[in-house]
Design a protein around this motif. Structure first.
Motif, PDB file in Angstrom:
ATOM      1  N   TYR A   1      25.206  10.634  17.841  1.00 39.28           N
ATOM      2  CA  TYR A   1      24.743   9.437  18.090  1.00 39.28           C
ATOM      3  C   TYR A   1      25.515   8.512  18.641  1.00 39.28           C
ATOM      4  O   TYR A   1      25.052   7.526  19.352  1.00 39.28           O
ATOM      5  CB  TYR A   1      24.163   8.936  16.631  1.00 39.28           C
ATOM      6  CG  TYR A   1      23.531   7.661  16.672  1.00 39.28           C
ATOM      7  CD1 TYR A   1      22.204   7.465  17.200  1.00 39.28           C
ATOM      8  CD2 TYR A   1      23.946   6.732  15.911  1.00 39.28           C
ATOM      9  CE1 TYR A   1      21.422   6.213  17.183  1.00 39.28           C
ATOM     10  CE2 TYR A   1      23.198   5.462  15.957  1.00 39.28           C
ATOM     11  CZ  TYR A   1      22.170   5.333  16.512  1.00 39.28           C
ATOM     12  OH  TYR A   1      21.475   4.110  16.308  1.00 39.28           O
ATOM     13  N   GLY A   2      26.818   8.393  17.945  1.00 39.23           N
ATOM     14  CA  GLY A   2      27.782   7.492  18.618  1.00 39.23           C
ATOM     15  C   GLY A   2      28.192   7.561  20.009  1.00 39.23           C
ATOM     16  O   GLY A   2      28.634   6.360  20.400  1.00 39.23           O
ATOM     17  N   ILE A   3      28.038   8.714  20.340  1.00 41.24           N
ATOM     18  CA  ILE A   3      28.397   8.863  21.949  1.00 41.24           C
ATOM     19  C   ILE A   3      27.641   8.148  22.826  1.00 41.24           C
ATOM     20  O   ILE A   3      28.123   7.505  23.723  1.00 41.24           O
ATOM     21  CB  ILE A   3      28.269  10.504  22.202  1.00 41.24           C
ATOM     22  CG1 ILE A   3      29.193  11.237  21.387  1.00 41.24           C
ATOM     23  CG2 ILE A   3      28.346  10.613  23.643  1.00 41.24           C
ATOM     24  CD1 ILE A   3      29.079  12.702  21.619  1.00 41.24           C
ATOM     25  N   LEU A   4      26.280   7.496  22.197  1.00 39.85           N
ATOM     26  CA  LEU A   4      25.524   6.920  23.298  1.00 39.85           C
ATOM     27  C   LEU A   4      26.115   5.637  23.616  1.00 39.85           C
ATOM     28  O   LEU A   4      25.873   4.955  24.771  1.00 39.85           O
ATOM     29  CB  LEU A   4      24.268   6.542  22.589  1.00 39.85           C
ATOM     30  CG  LEU A   4      23.075   7.658  22.203  1.00 39.85           C
ATOM     31  CD1 LEU A   4      21.791   7.272  21.534  1.00 39.85           C
ATOM     32  CD2 LEU A   4      22.681   8.488  23.527  1.00 39.85           C
ATOM     33  N   ILE A   5      27.031   4.959  22.603  1.00 42.48           N
ATOM     34  CA  ILE A   5      27.791   3.743  22.934  1.00 42.48           C
ATOM     35  C   ILE A   5      28.288   3.788  24.175  1.00 42.48           C
ATOM     36  O   ILE A   5      28.545   2.724  25.039  1.00 42.48           O
ATOM     37  CB  ILE A   5      28.703   3.393  21.719  1.00 42.48           C
ATOM     38  CG1 ILE A   5      27.936   3.107  20.671  1.00 42.48           C
ATOM     39  CG2 ILE A   5      29.526   2.185  22.025  1.00 42.48           C
ATOM     40  CD1 ILE A   5      28.857   3.209  19.395  1.00 42.48           C
ATOM     41  N   ALA A   6      29.100   5.075  24.574  1.00 46.16           N
ATOM     42  CA  ALA A   6      29.742   5.337  26.087  1.00 46.16           C
ATOM     43  C   ALA A   6      28.788   4.835  27.249  1.00 46.16           C
ATOM     44  O   ALA A   6      29.376   4.558  28.403  1.00 46.16           O
ATOM     45  CB  ALA A   6      30.151   6.468  26.079  1.00 46.16           C
ATOM     46  N   PHE A   7      27.533   5.109  26.988  1.00 46.04           N
ATOM     47  CA  PHE A   7      26.726   4.744  28.275  1.00 46.04           C
ATOM     48  C   PHE A   7      25.901   3.517  28.104  1.00 46.04           C
ATOM     49  O   PHE A   7      24.878   3.202  28.830  1.00 46.04           O
ATOM     50  CB  PHE A   7      25.789   5.962  28.340  1.00 46.04           C
ATOM     51  CG  PHE A   7      26.483   7.310  28.301  1.00 46.04           C
ATOM     52  CD1 PHE A   7      26.778   7.659  29.615  1.00 46.04           C
ATOM     53  CD2 PHE A   7      26.667   8.080  27.275  1.00 46.04           C
ATOM     54  CE1 PHE A   7      27.469   9.298  29.641  1.00 46.04           C
ATOM     55  CE2 PHE A   7      27.166   9.352  27.398  1.00 46.04           C
ATOM     56  CZ  PHE A   7      27.832   9.831  28.347  1.00 46.04           C
ATOM     57  N   LYS A   8      26.359   2.584  27.188  1.00 48.09           N
ATOM     58  CA  LYS A   8      25.551   1.695  27.064  1.00 48.09           C
ATOM     59  C   LYS A   8      26.546   0.085  26.790  1.00 48.09           C
ATOM     60  O   LYS A   8      27.553   0.290  26.777  1.00 48.09           O
ATOM     61  CB  LYS A   8      24.869   1.523  25.635  1.00 48.09           C
ATOM     62  CG  LYS A   8      23.669   2.517  25.717  1.00 48.09           C
ATOM     63  CD  LYS A   8      22.649   2.172  24.373  1.00 48.09           C
ATOM     64  CE  LYS A   8      21.434   2.910  24.607  1.00 48.09           C
ATOM     65  NZ  LYS A   8      20.416   2.275  23.672  1.00 48.09           N
ATOM     66  N   ASN A   9      25.944  -1.003  27.273  1.00 49.09           N
ATOM     67  CA  ASN A   9      26.792  -2.041  27.080  1.00 49.09           C
ATOM     68  C   ASN A   9      26.634  -2.569  25.399  1.00 49.09           C
ATOM     69  O   ASN A   9      25.556  -3.585  25.200  1.00 49.09           O
ATOM     70  CB  ASN A   9      26.130  -3.371  27.977  1.00 49.09           C
ATOM     71  CG  ASN A   9      26.916  -4.747  27.924  1.00 49.09           C
ATOM     72  OD1 ASN A   9      27.906  -4.552  27.556  1.00 49.09           O
ATOM     73  ND2 ASN A   9      26.317  -5.627  28.271  1.00 49.09           N
ATOM     74  N   TYR A  10      27.223  -2.020  24.778  1.00 49.80           N
ATOM     75  CA  TYR A  10      26.987  -2.176  23.238  1.00 49.80           C
ATOM     76  C   TYR A  10      27.493  -3.549  22.857  1.00 49.80           C
ATOM     77  O   TYR A  10      28.648  -4.133  23.045  1.00 49.80           O
ATOM     78  CB  TYR A  10      27.961  -1.136  22.660  1.00 49.80           C
ATOM     79  CG  TYR A  10      27.673  -1.178  21.262  1.00 49.80           C
ATOM     80  CD1 TYR A  10      26.803  -0.654  20.416  1.00 49.80           C
ATOM     81  CD2 TYR A  10      28.995  -1.351  20.551  1.00 49.80           C
ATOM     82  CE1 TYR A  10      26.678  -0.593  18.980  1.00 49.80           C
ATOM     83  CE2 TYR A  10      29.012  -1.598  18.989  1.00 49.80           C
ATOM     84  CZ  TYR A  10      27.791  -1.177  18.349  1.00 49.80           C
ATOM     85  OH  TYR A  10      27.699  -1.392  17.069  1.00 49.80           O
ATOM     86  N   LYS A  11      26.472  -4.037  22.084  1.00 53.58           N
ATOM     87  CA  LYS A  11      26.671  -5.225  21.152  1.00 53.58           C
ATOM     88  C   LYS A  11      26.251  -4.920  19.760  1.00 53.58           C
ATOM     89  O   LYS A  11      25.290  -4.273  19.706  1.00 53.58           O
ATOM     90  CB  LYS A  11      25.676  -6.268  21.759  1.00 53.58           C
ATOM     91  CG  LYS A  11      25.796  -6.592  23.249  1.00 53.58           C
ATOM     92  CD  LYS A  11      27.075  -7.312  23.874  1.00 53.58           C
ATOM     93  CE  LYS A  11      27.326  -7.530  25.168  1.00 53.58           C
ATOM     94  NZ  LYS A  11      28.272  -8.279  25.620  1.00 53.58           N
ATOM     95  N   SER A  12      27.511  -5.106  18.987  1.00 54.73           N
ATOM     96  CA  SER A  12      27.394  -4.912  17.402  1.00 54.73           C
ATOM     97  C   SER A  12      26.051  -5.500  17.053  1.00 54.73           C
ATOM     98  O   SER A  12      25.649  -4.999  16.061  1.00 54.73           O
ATOM     99  CB  SER A  12      28.612  -5.339  16.871  1.00 54.73           C
ATOM    100  OG  SER A  12      28.913  -6.582  16.976  1.00 54.73           O
ATOM    101  N   ALA A  13      25.802  -6.821  17.298  1.00 53.48           N
ATOM    102  CA  ALA A  13      24.547  -7.510  16.868  1.00 53.48           C
ATOM    103  C   ALA A  13      23.466  -6.952  17.011  1.00 53.48           C
ATOM    104  O   ALA A  13      22.260  -6.919  16.375  1.00 53.48           O
ATOM    105  CB  ALA A  13      24.591  -8.937  17.556  1.00 53.48           C
ATOM    106  N   LYS A  14      23.108  -6.231  18.204  1.00 54.77           N
ATOM    107  CA  LYS A  14      22.000  -5.422  18.798  1.00 54.77           C
ATOM    108  C   LYS A  14      21.902  -4.085  18.169  1.00 54.77           C
ATOM    109  O   LYS A  14      20.823  -3.411  18.234  1.00 54.77           O
ATOM    110  CB  LYS A  14      21.945  -5.379  20.030  1.00 54.77           C
ATOM    111  CG  LYS A  14      21.472  -6.777  20.764  1.00 54.77           C
ATOM    112  CD  LYS A  14      21.394  -7.024  22.165  1.00 54.77           C
ATOM    113  CE  LYS A  14      21.279  -8.410  22.633  1.00 54.77           C
ATOM    114  NZ  LYS A  14      21.100  -8.383  24.070  1.00 54.77           N
ATOM    115  N   GLY A  15      23.211  -3.534  17.995  1.00 57.27           N
ATOM    116  CA  GLY A  15      23.046  -2.017  17.623  1.00 57.27           C
ATOM    117  C   GLY A  15      23.164  -1.016  18.729  1.00 57.27           C
ATOM    118  O   GLY A  15      23.065  -1.802  19.863  1.00 57.27           O
ATOM    119  N   VAL A  16      22.972   0.113  18.412  1.00 59.12           N
ATOM    120  CA  VAL A  16      23.217   1.102  19.311  1.00 59.12           C
ATOM    121  C   VAL A  16      21.969   1.216  20.330  1.00 59.12           C
ATOM    122  O   VAL A  16      21.795   1.123  21.538  1.00 59.12           O
ATOM    123  CB  VAL A  16      23.402   2.672  18.874  1.00 59.12           C
ATOM    124  CG1 VAL A  16      23.521   3.637  19.817  1.00 59.12           C
ATOM    125  CG2 VAL A  16      24.646   2.705  18.161  1.00 59.12           C
TER     126      VAL A  16
END
Length: 269
Positions: A1-16
């Motif tokens: 699940y956490g691997i998705l962060i590598a393909f997103k413009n991750y913002k901690s406030a918005k979540g994965v």
């Protein structure tokens, strides 16, 4: 699940799931490969990992075989127990010891002086970094790593040693033709697993031995991910680099298992 962060413009406030997908999807990987230091970091990681494997893997095997040859049970237990102690020493303490021993007035330089060599500051410059890093890894892991091999040695058929005695085999021959073949399946399985983890290096120890003079040889993927992810808060980029490192480990694991399966009957699958 956490691997998705590598393909997103991750913002901690918005979540994965709430963070937007990157465009292009592999943007973080492209950015990493375009980095001027990319291949130097990959090479450093491979070099440190390979040297660590080369020296730390056979050391516990040799130590376990030597312990197995001891006849005095009390002395054997004392040596075995003492060898476990470095494994439980904090990395912070280990690095403090290395920094102290490597100074111009430290233990390592006292030994150099006894051998007729000049005193040098081993903490400044990259010349002695790998020696201190790998050497301390051997010292920390030699006793703890021997546990598996001592367990395997206890399962070797003792009648084989009796047969070897009848054939006139000396200690070296018995080690070579009875002891090592008896624990070879354990050695092969652990070697495959270690190769599959070769690119994963402890960032904490390297960071504690860090100084600007050793960046050229000491900057590896794990420390790079730490700096980018935690210090610069670029979680998506750091996740992509970490994911790339895991892919390399997975490929190494597959290759090591394939070679082992062709060479002998022992393999993970």
């Amino acid at each position: 699940y956490g691997i998705l962060i590598a393909f997103k413009n991750y913002k901690s406030a918005k979540g994965v799931w709430g963070s937007k997908w990157l465009d292009p999807l592999f943007k973080n990987f492209i950015t990493f490969f375009k980095n001027v230091n990319c291949w130097q970091i990959i090479w450093n990681t491979f070099r440190v990992g390979a040297l660590t494997l080369l020296f730390t893997f056979p050391a516990p095997i040799i130590f376990a075989v030597l312990l197995n040859e001891l006849r005095g049970k009390t002395y054997k237990k004392v040596v075995q127990t003492v060898s476990y102690i470095p494994h439980f020493i904090s990395v912070v303490v280990i690095c403090s010891m290395l920094n102290g021993f490597g100074s111009t007035s430290g233990l390592f330089n006292d030994i150099r002086e006894l051998l007729g060599m000049a005193r040098v500051d081993m903490n400044n410059g990259s010349k002695y970094f790998l020696l201190m890093y790998v050497g301390s890894a051997v010292w920390q892991g030699i006793g703890w790593g021997s546990i598996m091999y001592l367990s395997a040695l206890s399962n070797v058929d003792t009648s084989l040693y009796d047969v070897a005695n009848i054939d006139g085999a000396n200690r070296w021959k018995k080690i070579l033709h009875v002891t090592l073949p008896g624990i070879s399946p354990t050695i092969v399985i652990l070697l495959i697993m270690r190769i599959g983890n070769m690119m994963t290096l402890g960032w904490d120890k390297i960071l504690l031995l860090y100084n600007p003079m050793v960046y050229e040889k000491a900057d590896v993927i794990s420390t790079y991910v730490y700096r980018i992810g935690l210090m610069n808060f670029e979680y998506s980029f750091a996740a992509a680099v970490g994911f790339f490192n895991s892919i390399i480990n997975f490929i190494l694991l597959i290759l090591a298992n394939s070679v082992s399966r062709k060479v002998n009957e022992t393999s993970l699958w």
